[in-house]
Each structure stands twice: as C-alpha cells, then as structure tokens.
Design an enzyme around this catalytic site. Structure first.
Site, mmCIF file in Angstrom:
data_model
loop_
_atom_site.group_PDB
_atom_site.id
_atom_site.type_symbol
_atom_site.label_atom_id
_atom_site.label_comp_id
_atom_site.label_asym_id
_atom_site.label_seq_id
_atom_site.Cartn_x
_atom_site.Cartn_y
_atom_site.Cartn_z
ATOM 1 N N LYS A 24 15.426 -0.233 5.675
ATOM 2 C CA LYS A 24 15.072 0.330 4.365
ATOM 3 C C LYS A 24 15.333 1.842 4.323
ATOM 4 C CE LYS A 24 12.299 1.390 0.774
ATOM 5 N NZ LYS A 24 12.242 0.981 -0.581
ATOM 6 N N LEU A 76 0.824 -1.205 0.000
ATOM 7 C CA LEU A 76 0.000 0.000 0.000
ATOM 8 C C LEU A 76 0.863 1.262 0.000
ATOM 9 C CD1 LEU A 76 -2.432 -1.517 2.613
ATOM 10 C CD2 LEU A 76 -3.086 -0.848 0.273
ATOM 11 N N THR A 123 6.291 0.580 2.172
ATOM 12 C CA THR A 123 7.292 1.387 2.874
ATOM 13 C C THR A 123 6.550 2.388 3.748
ATOM 14 O OG1 THR A 123 8.826 1.205 1.021
ATOM 15 C CG2 THR A 123 9.234 2.979 2.601
HETATM 16 P P1 NAD Z 1 0.841 2.406 -6.168
HETATM 17 O O1 NAD Z 1 0.219 3.699 -5.787
HETATM 18 O O2 NAD Z 1 1.095 2.092 -7.609
HETATM 19 O O3 NAD Z 1 -0.078 1.202 -5.596
HETATM 20 C C1 NAD Z 1 -0.780 1.240 -4.384
HETATM 21 C C2 NAD Z 1 -2.103 0.517 -4.586
HETATM 22 O O4 NAD Z 1 -2.787 0.463 -3.334
HETATM 23 C C3 NAD Z 1 -3.049 1.237 -5.566
HETATM 24 O O5 NAD Z 1 -3.458 0.330 -6.582
HETATM 25 C C4 NAD Z 1 -4.215 1.677 -4.685
HETATM 26 O O6 NAD Z 1 -5.469 1.684 -5.353
HETATM 27 C C5 NAD Z 1 -4.163 0.639 -3.585
HETATM 28 N N1 NAD Z 1 -4.843 1.065 -2.356
HETATM 29 C C6 NAD Z 1 -4.731 2.234 -1.685
HETATM 30 N N2 NAD Z 1 -5.521 2.241 -0.587
HETATM 31 C C7 NAD Z 1 -6.147 1.033 -0.580
HETATM 32 C C8 NAD Z 1 -7.094 0.440 0.290
HETATM 33 N N3 NAD Z 1 -7.569 1.082 1.354
HETATM 34 N N4 NAD Z 1 -7.540 -0.808 0.002
HETATM 35 C C9 NAD Z 1 -7.067 -1.471 -1.100
HETATM 36 N N5 NAD Z 1 -6.178 -0.961 -1.963
HETATM 37 C C10 NAD Z 1 -5.722 0.277 -1.704
HETATM 38 O O7 NAD Z 1 2.172 2.303 -5.322
HETATM 39 P P2 NAD Z 1 3.457 1.356 -5.605
HETATM 40 O O8 NAD Z 1 4.423 2.070 -6.477
HETATM 41 O O9 NAD Z 1 2.980 -0.006 -5.971
HETATM 42 O O10 NAD Z 1 4.118 1.344 -4.154
HETATM 43 C C11 NAD Z 1 3.565 0.571 -3.090
HETATM 44 C C12 NAD Z 1 4.514 0.632 -1.894
HETATM 45 O O11 NAD Z 1 5.785 0.116 -2.291
HETATM 46 C C13 NAD Z 1 4.751 2.054 -1.369
HETATM 47 O O12 NAD Z 1 4.781 2.008 0.028
HETATM 48 C C14 NAD Z 1 6.110 2.422 -1.974
HETATM 49 O O13 NAD Z 1 6.818 3.359 -1.174
HETATM 50 C C15 NAD Z 1 6.811 1.063 -1.983
HETATM 51 N N6 NAD Z 1 7.873 0.925 -2.995
HETATM 52 C C16 NAD Z 1 7.665 1.295 -4.287
HETATM 53 C C17 NAD Z 1 8.682 1.146 -5.228
HETATM 54 C C18 NAD Z 1 8.480 1.535 -6.677
HETATM 55 O O14 NAD Z 1 9.460 1.564 -7.430
HETATM 56 N N7 NAD Z 1 7.249 1.821 -7.111
HETATM 57 C C19 NAD Z 1 9.921 0.606 -4.840
HETATM 58 C C20 NAD Z 1 10.107 0.196 -3.513
HETATM 59 C C21 NAD Z 1 9.066 0.365 -2.594
#
Ligand code: NAD
Length: 297
Positions: free
Chosen positions: A171, A65, A96
């Site tokens: 992290k 999330l 994160t």
């Molecule tokens: P994102 O915004 O693409 O995905 C998050 C998803 O969560 C969305 O599809 C959203 O609709 C869903 N969501 C939000 N609230 C919700 C709820 N209450 N119930 C159900 N679904 C819900 O984000 P991401 O890029 O996939 O990143 C996710 C996590 O991973 C973050 O914490 C980010 O910091 C971490 N992260 C991302 C990357 C990257 O390169 N994108 C790398 C390392 C870590």
C-alpha cells in the site's frame, strides 16, 4: 453467516460495515462515537455499547482505525480485543498503518493464539460504500484463506502480498508512486500549457504516449479531459492532501528503516507537507496543480 465485530465506523468503516450487514453477516458494531454506532445500526448492524460487547461471540474482528497507535491499543491495550476474544478468532485490520506496527500487532496476536492479517485498502469512501475496494493483504496463508470470504464482500480485488506487514508495504509503496506521479503529471500539464498546448490536446497526445499514467488518465489534475476528476470541482476530495501526506510519512519511515533510497518520495513528502502546513490539507491531492499555477496562498 459469520459473527463479526466491526470496530471503527468512520468515513471508510461505515460503508464497509454496511456491506457486511447487507451480505447477511451478524455484525456487532463499535466506535468511540455513539453517533457512528447509531448510524451503523440504521444500516443493519447490532450496536455494541463497549468493545467487549462487540467482541463477545465474534468469529472475526474487522477494524478500520485512524493509525497504528489506535490499532495496537484497540487489540492489545488494557481491556482490548485480545482480552475478550475467543481463542482462534481472526483479527482482520484494514487500517493504513506502518509496516512495523502491523508486524508488531501480528506477532502479539500470534503469541496470544490469534491469526491476524493486515489488509489495507486502495479506493476511497465511494469504493468502501460500493464494496469495490482493493485489499492488499499480509499474513500467513491460513489466515488469508479465512479472511478472503469476508474481504470479498467489501472489495473487488483481493491480493495476498505475502507475510505479515506485506499488505502495508504494498500500500505505501503504491501510494508513494501515486504521490510522485501526480506531482509529475501536474508539472507536465502546466509546462505544456505554458508552451501553448491546451489541456485536452496535451492529454490526447500524452495519454497514448510514454507519459501515460493513472494520475493522468483516471484522475487528470488539469480540468477538462477526465470529467469525473476532482480538478473539475475545484479540487474537492476525492483523496485529500492530508491523507496522501500520512501515506508519504509512512513510506519515508519505512524507507529509512529498510535503507531504501527514495529521493523523489521525500520530495513529494515535502511538497504535500508544505501544502498541508499552509492550511490546504483538505484539498484533493491533485490540487498540487493549483499551487504550481500560483493559485493558492
Ligand atoms: P475516520 O477518522 O473517518 O474513522 C476512524 C474511526 O475510528 C472514527 O469513527 C473513530 O471514532 C474511530 N476510532 C478511533 N479510535 C477508536 C477506538 N479506540 N475504538 C473505537 N473506534 C475508534 O477515518 P477513515 O477515513 O475512515 O480512515 C480509516 C483508515 O482507512 C485510516 O487508516 C486511513 O488511512 C485509511 N484509508 C482511508 C481512505 C479514505 O479515503 N478515507 C482511503 C484508504 C485508506
């Protein structure tokens, strides 16, 4: 085969969920976005219409999330995971979030009879899709042992960093160092160029001398020396400025709470904040190079 509820099917979660399906697990997928659920179903997951549907019968809950407030509300809010999960279900959060939120979540889970681990990842969407993420895990030994086979499907390196919140601590300390080292690497390449060295010459010397670091050898911010680096595609991410800024905010908050001195971490936070506020949040974080060269508005 384990019955898994996967919550949060965004950029990262979609690939992670697909890998769990490919490994033969029975994955029930939920996201607020119906489109994301549909895409997960096309990759082999069972679409869940509600959070309660996804959680029903699950032995493990995996979540990916955006931030701490989402994690706390998805697990412990009204009608959240904790009110539907069977006793003893493992909560495995890969988002994160702050160390503080991760520890709050773990203690709420423990009080309600659920083992929980924080397992943030290093590696972007390509690693999520390929199942080669690095997981940094915080939580009790027993919960880690239960999480490990699930994490093995989604990642290549799985580290147990200690008790609850220690995964997040590893992290954010790592990513603070990455932010600092990237800015330093940009400054060094720019200085060398201004003093008459081309990027490749400086790279050949510094990458085998004491200035060597990951920001240089795997992700060189000067175009040329590392062909796969975002610097060769006009700094398209990769890992965006806005994502680095999120991690630096988390590091600054944690450092304040712990009374740790992070002079360079705060400076890196300011530099990325400035880039983000000028509309460059979508640029790769190595794009600091462009700013140093005065190529950005
Ligand atoms: P994102 O915004 O693409 O995905 C998050 C998803 O969560 C969305 O599809 C959203 O609709 C869903 N969501 C939000 N609230 C919700 C709820 N209450 N119930 C159900 N679904 C819900 O984000 P991401 O890029 O996939 O990143 C996710 C996590 O991973 C973050 O914490 C980010 O910091 C971490 N992260 C991302 C990357 C990257 O390169 N994108 C790398 C390392 C870590």
């Amino acid at each position: 085969m384990t019955q898994i509820a996967f919550i949060g099917l965004g950029n990262m979660g979609s690939g992670m969920c697909a890998n769990l399906c490919k490994a033969g697990h029975d994955v029930h997928a939920f996201d607020l976005s119906a489109e994301a659920v549909k895409a997960a179903a096309e990759q082999g997951a069972k679409p869940a219409a509600t959070l309660a549907d996804a959680v029903s019968g699950a032995e493990v809950i995996v979540s990916m999330l955006p931030a701490g407030k989402h994690v706390l509300s998805v697990y412990f809010g009204d009608d959240g995971v904790a009110s539907h999960a069977a006793p003893g279900t493992l909560f495995l959060d890969c988002s994160t979030i702050s160390v503080e939120d991760a520890r709050e979540a773990a203690s709420k889970a423990e009080a309600a009879g659920f083992p929980m681990v924080d397992a943030p990842v290093s590696g972007g969407t390509a690693a999520a899709d390929a199942g080669t993420l690095t997981f940094m895990v915080g939580g009790p030994d027993e919960a880690f042992a239960k999480a490990k086979p699930i994490l093995d499907v989604m990642g290549k390196n799985i580290f147990h960093a200690g008790g609850s919140g220690n995964g997040q601590a590893a992290k954010i300390a790592n990513n603070m160092l990455l932010g600092i080292s990237m800015i330093g690497t940009c400054e060094a390449f720019n200085l060398a160029e201004k003093l008459g060295l081309d990027a490749q010459t400086f790279y050949d010397i510094s990458s085998t001398a004491s200035g060597q670091c990951w920001s240089m050898t795997s992700y060189c911010p000067a175009p040329g020396p590392v062909p796969t680096a975002p610097s060769n595609r006009d700094y398209k991410p990769g890992f965006a400025v806005a994502m680095m800024l999120k991690d630096l905010h988390l590091a600054a908050g944690a450092a304040k709470a712990a009374g740790a001195e992070i002079a360079l971490g705060e400076m890196a936070e300011k530099i990325y904040e400035d880039l983000d506020s000028r509309g460059h949040g979508g640029l790769d974080f190595s794009g600091v190079m462009k700013d140093i060269k005065r190529q950005l508005d």
